[in-house]
Scaffold this active site. Sequence first.
Site, PDB file in Angstrom:
ATOM      1  N   LYS A 104     -32.817  61.205  59.063  1.00  0.00           N
ATOM      2  CA  LYS A 104     -34.058  62.664  58.524  1.00  0.00           C
ATOM      3  C   LYS A 104     -32.795  63.459  57.902  1.00  0.00           C
ATOM      4  CE  LYS A 104     -30.269  65.143  59.174  1.00  0.00           C
ATOM      5  NZ  LYS A 104     -28.355  65.798  58.922  1.00  0.00           N
TER       6      LYS A 104
ATOM      7  N   ASP B 114     -29.306  70.957  57.450  1.00  0.00           N
ATOM      8  CA  ASP B 114     -28.932  69.798  57.353  1.00  0.00           C
ATOM      9  C   ASP B 114     -27.657  68.890  58.893  1.00  0.00           C
ATOM     10  OD1 ASP B 114     -28.859  66.854  55.620  1.00  0.00           O
ATOM     11  OD2 ASP B 114     -26.538  67.321  56.549  1.00  0.00           O
TER      12      ASP B 114
ATOM     13  N   ILE C 254     -24.764  58.519  53.868  1.00  0.00           N
ATOM     14  CA  ILE C 254     -24.421  57.855  55.583  1.00  0.00           C
ATOM     15  C   ILE C 254     -25.133  56.200  54.939  1.00  0.00           C
ATOM     16  CG2 ILE C 254     -27.131  58.312  55.185  1.00  0.00           C
ATOM     17  CD1 ILE C 254     -24.632  58.840  58.621  1.00  0.00           C
TER      18      ILE C 254
HETATM   19  P1  NAP Z   1     -24.728  61.506  49.431  1.00  0.00           P
HETATM   20  O1  NAP Z   1     -23.744  60.758  50.064  1.00  0.00           O
HETATM   21  O2  NAP Z   1     -24.973  62.898  48.763  1.00  0.00           O
HETATM   22  O3  NAP Z   1     -25.785  60.111  49.256  1.00  0.00           O
HETATM   23  C1  NAP Z   1     -27.240  60.601  48.694  1.00  0.00           C
HETATM   24  C2  NAP Z   1     -27.015  59.280  47.906  1.00  0.00           C
HETATM   25  O4  NAP Z   1     -28.477  59.156  47.085  1.00  0.00           O
HETATM   26  C3  NAP Z   1     -26.546  58.769  46.527  1.00  0.00           C
HETATM   27  O5  NAP Z   1     -25.738  58.066  47.083  1.00  0.00           O
HETATM   28  C4  NAP Z   1     -27.586  59.220  45.535  1.00  0.00           C
HETATM   29  O6  NAP Z   1     -27.476  57.837  44.606  1.00  0.00           O
HETATM   30  C5  NAP Z   1     -28.986  58.998  46.790  1.00  0.00           C
HETATM   31  N1  NAP Z   1     -30.168  59.098  45.871  1.00  0.00           N
HETATM   32  C6  NAP Z   1     -30.161  60.090  44.611  1.00  0.00           C
HETATM   33  N2  NAP Z   1     -31.446  60.682  44.328  1.00  0.00           N
HETATM   34  C7  NAP Z   1     -32.100  59.724  44.847  1.00  0.00           C
HETATM   35  C8  NAP Z   1     -33.116  58.529  43.896  1.00  0.00           C
HETATM   36  N3  NAP Z   1     -34.490  60.092  43.107  1.00  0.00           N
HETATM   37  N4  NAP Z   1     -33.402  57.519  44.590  1.00  0.00           N
HETATM   38  C9  NAP Z   1     -32.592  57.214  45.883  1.00  0.00           C
HETATM   39  N5  NAP Z   1     -31.437  57.646  45.258  1.00  0.00           N
HETATM   40  C10 NAP Z   1     -31.576  58.860  45.529  1.00  0.00           C
HETATM   41  O7  NAP Z   1     -25.638  61.954  51.158  1.00  0.00           O
HETATM   42  P2  NAP Z   1     -25.820  62.008  52.324  1.00  0.00           P
HETATM   43  O8  NAP Z   1     -24.519  62.327  53.216  1.00  0.00           O
HETATM   44  O9  NAP Z   1     -25.538  60.798  52.503  1.00  0.00           O
HETATM   45  O10 NAP Z   1     -27.136  62.337  52.374  1.00  0.00           O
HETATM   46  C11 NAP Z   1     -28.150  61.251  52.773  1.00  0.00           C
HETATM   47  C12 NAP Z   1     -29.374  61.840  54.325  1.00  0.00           C
HETATM   48  O11 NAP Z   1     -28.811  61.176  55.492  1.00  0.00           O
HETATM   49  C13 NAP Z   1     -29.387  62.982  54.258  1.00  0.00           C
HETATM   50  O12 NAP Z   1     -30.650  63.344  54.233  1.00  0.00           O
HETATM   51  C14 NAP Z   1     -28.935  63.589  55.548  1.00  0.00           C
HETATM   52  O13 NAP Z   1     -28.998  65.017  56.042  1.00  0.00           O
HETATM   53  C15 NAP Z   1     -28.373  62.442  56.250  1.00  0.00           C
HETATM   54  N6  NAP Z   1     -27.199  61.805  56.704  1.00  0.00           N
HETATM   55  C16 NAP Z   1     -26.318  62.139  56.480  1.00  0.00           C
HETATM   56  C17 NAP Z   1     -25.230  62.053  57.161  1.00  0.00           C
HETATM   57  C18 NAP Z   1     -23.726  62.678  56.758  1.00  0.00           C
HETATM   58  O14 NAP Z   1     -22.543  62.517  57.795  1.00  0.00           O
HETATM   59  N7  NAP Z   1     -23.460  63.371  55.623  1.00  0.00           N
HETATM   60  C19 NAP Z   1     -25.455  62.151  58.736  1.00  0.00           C
HETATM   61  C20 NAP Z   1     -26.884  61.655  59.372  1.00  0.00           C
HETATM   62  C21 NAP Z   1     -27.448  61.755  58.784  1.00  0.00           C
HETATM   63  P3  NAP Z   1     -26.488  57.905  43.306  1.00  0.00           P
HETATM   64  O15 NAP Z   1     -25.096  56.938  44.225  1.00  0.00           O
HETATM   65  O16 NAP Z   1     -26.559  56.147  43.032  1.00  0.00           O
HETATM   66  O17 NAP Z   1     -26.419  58.455  42.291  1.00  0.00           O
END
Ligand code: NAP
Length: 309
Positions: A91, A169, A15
């Site tokens: 979120k 989620d 995201i």
């Molecule tokens: P993601 O692709 O799994 O990315 C999460 C990131 O968080 C990873 O890159 C990881 O970093 C990092 N992370 C993990 N542990 C951490 C820590 N202790 N400190 C700092 N960074 C850490 O997940 P995402 O889809 O982006 O989702 C993240 C959030 O955004 C969630 O709450 C989700 O509900 C929300 N969201 C997602 C979407 C979507 O379409 N994907 C849409 C709206 C909202 P590294 O890569 O460096 O390991």
Amino acid sequence: MTPDLRIGLVGFGKIARDQHLPAIAATPGAKLVAVASPHSRAPGVANYPSLEAMLAGEPGLDAIAMCQPPQVRYQAARAALAAGKHVFLEKPPGATVSEVEALIVQAKGQGVTLFASWHSRHAAAVAPARAWLDGRALRKVTVTWKEDVRHWHPGQTWIWQAGGFGVFDPGINALSILTEILHEPVLLSRSDLETPSNRQAPIAASLSLRTTSGIPIEAVFDFRQTGPQSWDIAVEAEDGRMLLSDGGAKLAIDGAAQATSREGEYPAMYRHFAELVRSGRSDVDLAPLRLVADAFLCGRFRSVEPFED
Ligand code: NAP
């Protein structure tokens, strides 16, 4: 010219790359200065392995956007607020209701802005849907949120762990729209949750809800959908039918498509965040998170077949 809002971002995942980077770039007066993420690196800005390192290395930051998984968000938000930074929460705003409530108190004490964002509320057809529903006599509401988890969340192990929300989620996005467009509070009546035997979070949920005046709401969330994906809210009123589809992007009234704006959700959110900071306000609505908590509190849990990515 110094930007009004120098932003650091935590958690450089899907995201952050897809939405936060372009939205910050499109926000007048905002600038992404640094990113903190354990493994990933962002182009063109300073990179740090942790929030603590970023706070130490970039004392001029005004605000921190939290884009890491919800389980680790509270500690980071707490540290950012303690450092006097404004905080933008992706979120869901936290893994529990109580930790977000603690952040509200802390932000107030620090005199900084806390913004719990609900991106789906900024989808183009949500405001017109809310306007259409205003003052109408409603009969029933049906929410269908079905998507293929393998397509949308590949390899996101955090989503299946406790505090990762599983199908909630995306489901919480539906609840964020529902609680925005209806003009009265929403209560949970019943919750059936299906959890794979090898995971900690549900893969499917069926909820009965109601408004305080008794309008029934049925919601089905399912992560096992292949083929056409559904992110729909249908409302039957005494004098017509409304369909809000594509996660809030499209609106039809009695089958006729309505014109909506083409602006994206995230640019609108960052504009709102910048305005909150400028005016010294916070914006934290816990209604969607409370409904998820209620669904877990009242849930009838059923173990289903194991899920493999
Ligand atoms: P993601 O692709 O799994 O990315 C999460 C990131 O968080 C990873 O890159 C990881 O970093 C990092 N992370 C993990 N542990 C951490 C820590 N202790 N400190 C700092 N960074 C850490 O997940 P995402 O889809 O982006 O989702 C993240 C959030 O955004 C969630 O709450 C989700 O509900 C929300 N969201 C997602 C979407 C979507 O379409 N994907 C849409 C709206 C909202 P590294 O890569 O460096 O390991």
